[in-house]
Design an enzyme around this catalytic site. Structure first.
Site, short mmCIF file in Angstrom:
data_model
loop_
_atom_site.label_atom_id
_atom_site.label_comp_id
_atom_site.label_asym_id
_atom_site.label_seq_id
_atom_site.Cartn_x
_atom_site.Cartn_y
_atom_site.Cartn_z
N GLU A 1 -13.68 -13.57 -4.79
CA GLU A 1 -12.38 -13.24 -5.38
C GLU A 1 -11.21 -13.66 -4.49
O GLU A 1 -10.06 -13.67 -4.94
CB GLU A 1 -12.31 -11.74 -5.71
CG GLU A 1 -12.36 -10.78 -4.52
CD GLU A 1 -13.77 -10.33 -4.17
OE1 GLU A 1 -14.72 -11.08 -4.43
OE2 GLU A 1 -13.92 -9.21 -3.61
N LYS B 1 -14.90 -9.73 8.97
CA LYS B 1 -13.84 -10.58 8.40
C LYS B 1 -14.40 -11.93 7.98
O LYS B 1 -13.86 -12.59 7.10
CB LYS B 1 -12.71 -10.75 9.41
CG LYS B 1 -11.88 -9.48 9.62
CD LYS B 1 -10.94 -9.21 8.45
CE LYS B 1 -10.24 -7.88 8.59
NZ LYS B 1 -9.50 -7.50 7.38
N GLU C 1 2.19 1.77 -3.43
CA GLU C 1 1.12 2.28 -4.28
C GLU C 1 0.92 3.78 -4.04
O GLU C 1 0.78 4.56 -4.98
CB GLU C 1 -0.18 1.51 -4.00
CG GLU C 1 -1.29 1.85 -4.97
CD GLU C 1 -2.59 1.11 -4.66
OE1 GLU C 1 -2.62 0.27 -3.74
OE2 GLU C 1 -3.58 1.40 -5.35
N GLU D 1 0.83 -1.20 0.00
CA GLU D 1 0.00 0.00 0.00
C GLU D 1 0.87 1.26 0.00
O GLU D 1 0.56 2.24 -0.68
CB GLU D 1 -0.91 -0.04 1.24
CG GLU D 1 -2.11 0.87 1.17
CD GLU D 1 -3.06 0.61 2.34
OE1 GLU D 1 -3.71 -0.45 2.37
OE2 GLU D 1 -3.15 1.46 3.24
N CYS E 1 -8.02 -1.82 4.30
CA CYS E 1 -7.83 -2.98 5.19
C CYS E 1 -9.13 -3.48 5.78
O CYS E 1 -9.20 -4.59 6.27
CB CYS E 1 -6.93 -2.61 6.37
SG CYS E 1 -5.36 -2.01 5.85
N CYS F 1 -10.09 -1.20 15.01
CA CYS F 1 -10.34 -2.62 15.29
C CYS F 1 -10.41 -2.95 16.77
O CYS F 1 -11.06 -3.92 17.17
CB CYS F 1 -9.26 -3.47 14.65
SG CYS F 1 -8.96 -3.03 12.93
N GLU G 1 -15.62 -11.17 4.68
CA GLU G 1 -14.52 -10.92 3.76
C GLU G 1 -13.91 -12.22 3.23
O GLU G 1 -13.69 -12.36 2.02
CB GLU G 1 -13.42 -10.07 4.43
CG GLU G 1 -12.31 -9.66 3.47
CD GLU G 1 -11.16 -8.94 4.16
OE1 GLU G 1 -10.73 -9.39 5.23
OE2 GLU G 1 -10.67 -7.92 3.62
N SER H 1 -6.90 2.11 -2.12
CA SER H 1 -5.77 1.27 -2.51
C SER H 1 -6.30 -0.07 -2.98
O SER H 1 -7.29 -0.58 -2.47
CB SER H 1 -4.86 1.08 -1.30
OG SER H 1 -4.03 -0.03 -1.49
#
Lengths: 169, 585
Positions: free
Chosen positions: B377, B369, B287, B284, B310, B514, B372, B330
């Protein structure tokens, strides 16, 4: 709920209504009233469109629609029948009235007759407790209704009555 | 200061005008029982619907009892918080709630952590004098959250979090009277709604109406399957909160004990998501530098500010609500997914295990999560990079189940090669941490100079929206930070309107980041707990020998042996992702 696609005309109508209230979230109830008045009922797609126009969540719009018994999400009959179940009407026999209407039209509360002519709903107090029990057909109020009168009231609408103007979706 | 004098339980009290009776009483140490009310101090989070009526008190001269949470103090008020009448009313209210509540406490996911249960206990309720109809709602299961609305007490905390704090708008009160409940639009399932699975509804639900999907059973099955190699990764925020489940003071760091417990649970390798956090910074950060360099070179097509990526709830949020901005974040995957991807390629090869026989479990402070790792993908031929994501609470449950005496465990280290991490990786767990970690690396790479200080205190704190300017050797880099999706929305709207002057923005969905995630031990409305967890992570960071991601030797080795360089084709394939427009679905 079956998904329906709104016609371009319906989309315009809803957008116009929202715009007439300046797309103000605080006017949601007025927007819903106006939309139901013009369209007859408030299907999910109309609520989604209103939420989008007023920049608020669909869940909130749905919350308001389900809170007020006045709002309908299903198509109403040409002549929506509402039986008041408020305290005064209830103690003066609203339940027997409701029973009689269900029997004669052969539908349950929330349903429409197969010909689309009548639909049946309950509501809470129309502010005419002195006339209890009260039945409304469209905008017309019938007071001190007795079960024996039901057949006659329904017959009034079977033929030759002026049809209310409603936009087709 | 405009002060109001009143009497509470025969004690004189002087408080600021506008204070509620509940808070006025608290100031002199009188705790008035309350249920629907909840406040997270300093985070601007308050739920005050005045709905449950548990906090009613007797006010002299008033006919009716007054709800303490939403009654402001007035001059000369005389209040009895525990008169016979108030106690009787309180008990009646709780009995009435219980009369329409399932009595399956013995097997409820919230047992022991349920505010309704505690209240019934506190009020000594041994009998329910009311019998009547019971609500029956259909259960709704999604990839991350279960809604069991028979247990809903209409406190509306979840609705407040979802709308006022997160601005997601998935939930609303619907229907009225006995049928009233909190639901997505048209009573659709949560997974058809705009829900981001941030889990803040779960974090504040007082009962078992909203809970995470339980994956402990699946993990136990994997651990007991001899044909499987089971590895585990632990997110940064877990180590600052797990101890609370075993009676430790909030803010106790249990990194070493956690590693020891995981080893005793039978995981073949105990690794750290912090390792992947360091990897995230390399990707990141590179980037960001690429975009910055292009921008400074006059490239008009470059997208700035760059947003962090994230947080899976944040990703789902912009996919639903700001699909026009989906090119701005990102493309780096989250640390959880980077870990899974590297584990099932690089590490699987290293130990000679087929990816099908390698089970990757993650311990996360988060319920999103779970969603996720189920995203398509992030799988290869149907085999997910991360098989199961457990919350901090679920890990505690596993440790208890295995009869591990957590407090007496020795401190142990993580395994190699995916257990080594720097201080930069650790602070990923708090708001401001990801961007601070990125700055530490980006500065040195960009300027070629050593940083003389590592603590960017200007990026730290608990305010919902923060900004700072960092000097990159004469080039001012403007940084924005938001936690809570409602705050994120404000920054996104600025970007849409072309008003944003930031180069980089960090976004975390949960208040506090978090550490305040939906999968953490329940805070029961105590914001101090979140602050202590935050401080613990900064403590862990400052105690680390290496505090910059690009200095992690195992990361260097990973690039040398496997990935090549940050943003290389291989890195792109394994560590980056794309986003989808979900506004129409």
């Amino acid at each position: 709920m079956p998904k329906i696609k709104l016609s371009q005309r319906t989309i315009e109508i809803v957008k116009e209504i929202c715009l007439s209230f300046e797309n103000n979230e605080g006017e949601l109830i007025n927007v819903l009233h106006e939309a139901q008045h013009k369209l007859g009922y408030l299907p999910a797609e109309v609520q989604e469109l209103i939420a989008h126009e007023l920049n608020m969540s669909i869940a909130k719009v749905y919350g308001v629609v389900t809170f007020y018994s006045f709002f309908n999400m299903l198509p109403q009959g040409e002549f929506p029948i509402s039986v008041c179940m408020g305290t005064a009407c209830y103690v003066r026999g609203a339940e027997q009235i409701l029973h009689e209407i269900k029997r004669q039209l052969n539908i349950e509360v929330g349903q429409s007759t197969p010909d689309g002519k009548f639909s049946l709903n309950c509501l809470r107090c129309v502010g005419a407790c002195g006339l209890a029990p009260v039945v409304m057909v469209g905008e017309k109020v019938y007071g001190r209704v007795a079960p024996q009168q039901i057949r006659k009231i329904i017959a009034e609408y079977q033929e030759g009555c002026v049809r209310p103007e409603k936009h087709e979706m | 200061m405009d002060m109001i004098n009143l009497t509470i339980d025969n004690r004189p009290v002087s408080v600021k005008r506008g204070t509620s009776v509940l808070h006025a009483a608290a100031q002199v140490g009188i705790k008035i029982p309350s249920l629907c009310y909840m406040k997270l101090e300093d985070l601007n989070i308050e739920n005050k619907p005045g709905g449950c009526r548990v906090c009613v008190v007797e006010v002299e001269g008033r006919r009716n009892l007054a709800p303490a949470c939403c009654t402001d103090v007035a001059e000369g008020m005389v209040i009895q918080t525990h008169s016979m009448r108030a106690i009787h009313a309180r008990r009646t209210v709780v009995e009435l709630i219980l009369s329409d509540h399932p009595t399956d406490c013995l097997k409820c996911a919230k047992a022991g952590n349920c505010d309704l249960q505690s209240m019934a206990q506190h009020l000594g309720i041994r009998e329910i004098h009311y019998e009547g109809e019971q609500s029956t709602f259909r259960e709704d299961t999604s990839p991350a959250i279960i809604r069991e609305l028979d247990k809903c007490i209409r406190c509306r905390r979840c609705e407040m979090m979802c709308n006022e704090i997160q601005s997601v708008g998935a939930l609303s009160a619907i229907n009225r009277g006995f049928n009233a409940v909190i639901s997505p639009a048209f009573e659709m399932n949560l997974d058809h709604s705009v829900c981001t699975y941030c889990g803040q509804c779960v974090a504040v639900c007082p009962t078992g109406a909203l809970t995470e999907v339980d994956h402990t059973g699946a993990v136990i099955r994997a651990l007991s399957d001899p044909s499987k190699t089971v590895i585990v990764q632990t997110a940064p925020a877990v180590r600052a909160a797990l101890g609370e489940e075993f009676g430790d003071e909030p803010g106790t760091l249990v990194t070493g004990k956690m590693a020891a417990a995981l080893r005793r649970l039978g995981f073949n390798y105990v690794f750290d998501t912090d390792f992947a956090a360091d990897l995230t910074i390399l990707e990141e950060g590179t980037e960001l530098l690429n975009r910055l360099t292009a921008f400074l070179g006059g490239d008009k097509n470059v997208k700035l500010p760059m947003l962090t990526s994230c947080c899976p709830a944040w990703v789902k949020f912009f996919e639903h609500q700001f699909p026009d901005l989906k090119d701005i974040p990102s493309s780096a995957r989250s640390p959880q997914q980077m870990f899974g991807s590297i584990a099932k390629t690089y590490f699987a090869d290293k130990i000679g295990v087929n990816r099908k026989d390698l089970v990757v479990v993650s311990i996360m402070p988060c319920v999103a999560k779970k969603y996720e790792c189920s995203r398509e993908e992030f799988s290869v031929n149907g085999n997910p990079d991360v098989d199961f994501a457990l919350t901090t609470r679920e890990l505690a449950q596993l440790i208890n189940l295995a009869n591990i005496d957590f407090k007496s465990l020795p401190d142990e280290d993580f395994d190699h090669p995916m257990g080594e991490s720097t201080g930069a990786g650790v602070i990923f767990g708090t708001t401001g941490g990801v961007i601070e970690a990125a700055v530490r690396t980006a500065y040195e790479v960009f300027t070629g100079k050593k940083l003389d200080r590592l603590d960017y205190t200007e990026l730290r704190g608990m305010e919902g929206l923060r900004h700072a300017t960092i000097d990159f050797n004469g080039l001012p880099i403007h940084i924005g930070i938001a936690h809570g999706l409602g705050n994120a929305r404000k920054l996104l709207e600025d970007i849409q309107q072309g008003k944003s002057h930031f180069h980089a923005i960090e976004i975390m969905s949960c208040p506090g980041g978090c550490i305040g995630g939906g999968g953490q031990p329940y805070h029961h409305g105590d914001a101090e707990i979140l602050k202590k967890r935050q401080m613990a992570l900064y403590r862990e960071d400052s105690g680390k020998p290496i505090r910059k991601s690009h200095e992690n030797p195992y990361i260097t080795k990973l690039y040398e042996e496997f990935l090549g360089a940050p943003m290389s084709e291989k890195a792109h394939h394994l560590l980056h992702t794309e986003y989808f427009d979900r506004s129409k679905s």
